[in-house]
Scaffold this motif. Structure first.
Motif, PDB file in Angstrom:
ATOM      1  N   ARG A 127       1.355  -1.239   0.386  1.00 36.42           N
ATOM      2  CA  ARG A 127      -0.081  -0.375  -0.207  1.00 36.42           C
ATOM      3  C   ARG A 127       0.633   1.081   0.114  1.00 36.42           C
ATOM      4  O   ARG A 127       0.668   2.560  -0.544  1.00 36.42           O
ATOM      5  CB  ARG A 127      -0.884   0.407   1.172  1.00 36.42           C
ATOM      6  N   THR A 162       1.210  -3.674   3.859  1.00 32.63           N
ATOM      7  CA  THR A 162       1.174  -4.378   3.015  1.00 32.63           C
ATOM      8  C   THR A 162      -0.541  -4.121   2.930  1.00 32.63           C
ATOM      9  O   THR A 162      -0.955  -3.095   3.896  1.00 32.63           O
ATOM     10  CB  THR A 162       0.742  -5.841   2.595  1.00 32.63           C
ATOM     11  N   SER A 205      -7.205 -11.184  10.505  1.00 35.71           N
ATOM     12  CA  SER A 205      -8.517 -10.834  10.381  1.00 35.71           C
ATOM     13  C   SER A 205      -9.302 -12.571  10.091  1.00 35.71           C
ATOM     14  O   SER A 205      -8.411 -13.249   9.376  1.00 35.71           O
ATOM     15  CB  SER A 205      -9.705 -10.573  10.385  1.00 35.71           C
ATOM     16  N   ARG A 217     -10.277  -7.154  13.191  1.00 33.17           N
ATOM     17  CA  ARG A 217      -8.509  -7.487  12.886  1.00 33.17           C
ATOM     18  C   ARG A 217      -8.548  -7.422  14.186  1.00 33.17           C
ATOM     19  O   ARG A 217      -8.610  -6.366  15.573  1.00 33.17           O
ATOM     20  CB  ARG A 217      -8.511  -6.712  11.853  1.00 33.17           C
TER      21      ARG A 217
HETATM   22  P1  ADP Z   1      -5.227   1.837  10.043  1.00 36.67           P
HETATM   23  O1  ADP Z   1      -5.476   2.878   8.922  1.00 36.67           O
HETATM   24  O2  ADP Z   1      -5.651   2.256  11.419  1.00 36.67           O
HETATM   25  O3  ADP Z   1      -3.318   1.582  10.325  1.00 36.67           O
HETATM   26  P2  ADP Z   1      -5.273   0.594   7.748  1.00 36.67           P
HETATM   27  O4  ADP Z   1      -5.986   0.069   7.087  1.00 36.67           O
HETATM   28  O5  ADP Z   1      -4.496   1.523   7.134  1.00 36.67           O
HETATM   29  O6  ADP Z   1      -5.343   0.742   9.175  1.00 36.67           O
HETATM   30  O7  ADP Z   1      -4.330  -1.057   7.817  1.00 36.67           O
HETATM   31  C1  ADP Z   1      -3.073  -1.505   8.196  1.00 36.67           C
HETATM   32  C2  ADP Z   1      -2.830  -3.270   8.835  1.00 36.67           C
HETATM   33  O8  ADP Z   1      -3.924  -3.512   8.619  1.00 36.67           O
HETATM   34  C3  ADP Z   1      -2.739  -3.289   6.391  1.00 36.67           C
HETATM   35  O9  ADP Z   1      -1.679  -3.881   6.174  1.00 36.67           O
HETATM   36  C4  ADP Z   1      -3.952  -3.648   6.287  1.00 36.67           C
HETATM   37  O10 ADP Z   1      -4.000  -4.376   4.805  1.00 36.67           O
HETATM   38  C5  ADP Z   1      -4.388  -4.389   7.407  1.00 36.67           C
HETATM   39  N1  ADP Z   1      -6.195  -4.318   7.588  1.00 36.67           N
HETATM   40  C6  ADP Z   1      -6.900  -4.020   7.104  1.00 36.67           C
HETATM   41  N2  ADP Z   1      -8.004  -4.008   7.244  1.00 36.67           N
HETATM   42  C7  ADP Z   1      -7.520  -5.922   7.664  1.00 36.67           C
HETATM   43  C8  ADP Z   1      -8.532  -6.975   8.284  1.00 36.67           C
HETATM   44  N3  ADP Z   1      -9.939  -6.762   8.097  1.00 36.67           N
HETATM   45  N4  ADP Z   1      -8.024  -7.861   8.530  1.00 36.67           N
HETATM   46  C9  ADP Z   1      -6.866  -8.154   8.324  1.00 36.67           C
HETATM   47  N5  ADP Z   1      -5.556  -7.187   8.099  1.00 36.67           N
HETATM   48  C10 ADP Z   1      -6.269  -5.545   7.528  1.00 36.67           C
END
Ligand code: ADP
Ligand code: MG
Length: 488
Positions: A127, A162, A205, A217
């Protein structure tokens, strides 16, 4: 098949191997070895009136990683303040990047070897990767007291995030290994998870086959090895599936890993999203990344593991499997190339590193990187390989010589001479040993001749033993078969 599919995204923090900190000339030291608070300055202590200055080397290192991960490099970077209070963060905010990170939209191909099933490759999307500063380190000493060490405060940190494209613990492990190798090859990080220089945190998750959206998650922190990343991920996936199937639910939380009990421990629940009140860092300018700069950095990228593997296959005729093993650790790949430069045959050298040397290192409990400090020079290793190829040593004695080289650093030829280990191909000596063994084992010979073919191996072993392990195995096989056939 299970109705549940793990969904995993990784957040990786890699300290960058710069001389000085992210925003000042304060030196970067080994934060585990160095005496506490000996590498600090007014900027890393966040004293009032100080101003940050961006470390250009850190940006270049970040660019190198971004390019190696096939990311787009936006033309404009901006630092932002991430506000939160914690004693390891002296300013009360961390300078990070938020809306305008260094690198976005990349990918990394990984080769996954599941515990059961065939190996496969998979592309994991990246990402973003952004720069920030590390925090200090707290040590809780009990009695409600904690010690703080600011040596690490302000050390340049690259955070790599990622997409949630990872669907098993094996894939998480493969990603971490592949990324770690790239960081080490680039020379931007030493890959040491046990010292926290590289930190890999899985967000996990699980998704039911009927789900249309992701579920809640959790995130596991403080994993000090790739092995523990794998174990903890397995355990957490299992825990979540059990919770959902028993009618319970997973609560969003930050977890730790209890290695001794092989369990995750809940460190804190996250009832709502953290509120960091990000805003653009007013003390730093916007950073423009010119296309010329990006291309200059791209041109300086070293050969990365995938390219090296490809070259090993094409130039040296190695199998994909062997080439993969050789490039997995940069130190091993370097050693292999040095052994070839010293004149060893590429395939024999690969066999002796992946077979003999790795067997020895496993026995000694030595990490692969230990090759950098080995007593065995590349020239000596090449000499050993040549002795085997020339038929002076057989496999077994070569392994003995290798162990001696590892322990003493002596030349293989010296060891062979001193211990009288040279392989015996002299047929009369071998014939004589065979005659004695056949006479001493008349019963076995009878059984062999009446159809128990398996006994050939046992007789062969007896002859090798009689020859002190030094006989040329091929010659023994041939002569033994002759003499046995003569008795039919
Ligand atoms: P934040 O904004 O709280 O840092 P993000 O959505 O940017 O969270 O995601 C942080 C990490 O968690 C990323 O590596 C993303 O791919 C992962 N991620 C997001 N949603 C999930 C999910 N439901 N299950 C597992 N991993 C997730
Ligand atoms: Mg972060």
């Amino acid at each position: 098949m299970s109705d549940w599919k793990p969904i995993i995204g990784l957040e990786i923090h890699a300290e960058l191997l710069t001389q000085s900190k992210m925003f000042s000339a304060c030196p970067v030291v080994d934060s585990v070895e160095a005496a506490p608070n000996t590498a600090v300055d007014p900027v890393s202590l966040g004293l009032p009136g100080t101003l940050p200055v961006i470390n250009q080397q850190a940006i270049e290192f970040g660019l190198m990683v971004g390019l190696a991960l096939h990311c787009d490099i936006p033309p404009v970077n901006q630092f932002a303040r991430k506000n939160y209070f914690y004693p390891d963060l002296p300013k009360g905010y961390q300078i990070s990047q938020y809306e305008r990170p260094l690198a976005v939209n990349g990918w990394l191909d990984i080769e996954v070897t599941p515990e059961n099933g065939d190996a496969y490759t998979k592309r994991i999307r990246i990402r973003r990767a952004h720069l920030e500063e590390d925090t200090g380190k707290l040590t809780h000493i009990g009695g409600g007291s904690s010690l703080v060490d600011y040596n690490r405060a302000g050390v340049p940190l690259l955070e790599i995030v990622t997409e949630p494209d990872i669907n098993s613990a094996a894939e998480a492990e493969a990603f971490a290994r592949t990324l770690r190798a790239i960081l080490v090859y680039l020379g931007v990080n030493n890959g040491d998870m046990s010292k926290g220089v590289l930190r890999v945190e899985p967000n996990i998750s699980v998704m039911h086959k009927d789900d249309t959206e992701f579920r809640t998650r959790t995130e596991i922190k403080n994993l000090n090895s790739i092995r523990n990343l794998y174990r903890a991920t397995l355990v957490e996936i299992d825990r979540q599936i059990k919770l959902w199937t028993s009618g319970d639910s997973v609560k969003q939380a930050t977890l730790g890993w209890d290695e001794a009990r092989q369990r995750v421990v809940i460190q804190r629940y996250k009832e709502r999203a953290d509120e960091y009140r990000y805003f653009p860092e007013p003390d730093l300018p916007i950073v423009e990344i010119s296309r010329e700069w990006v291309e200059a950095v791209r041109a300086r990228l070293p050969e990365l593991p995938d390219a090296k593997r490809q070259r090993f296959i094409e130039t040296f005729g190695l199998s994909d499997y062997d080439a993969r093993q050789l490039v997995a650790e940069q130190a091993i790949a370097h050693y292999y190339e040095a052994v070839l430069a010293a004149g060893a045959n590429p395939k024999s050298a690969a066999n002796w590193i992946l077979g003999g040397l790795f067997t020895l290192m496993n026995e000694q409990g030595a990490e692969r990187e230990a090759i950098e400090h080995t007593h065995i020079s590349a020239a000596q290793f090449a000499e050993l390989v040549k002795l085997v190829d020339a038929g002076t040593l057989n496999k077994g004695t070569a392994q003995t010589v290798l162990a001696e080289m590892w322990a003493t650093g002596s030349d293989p030829a010296q060891i062979v001479a001193a211990k009288g280990l040279a392989q015996v191909s002299d047929e009369s000596a071998i014939r004589e040993a065979i005659t004695t063994v056949l006479a001493d084992n008349a019963r076995m010979v009878q059984d062999y001749l009446s159809g128990k073919d398996k006994l050939f191996g046992a007789l062969m072993g007896q002859v090798m033993k009689a020859m002190g392990g030094k006989a040329n195995a091929q010659v023994v096989t041939e002569l033994l078969r002759q003499q046995l056939d003569a008795r039919r």
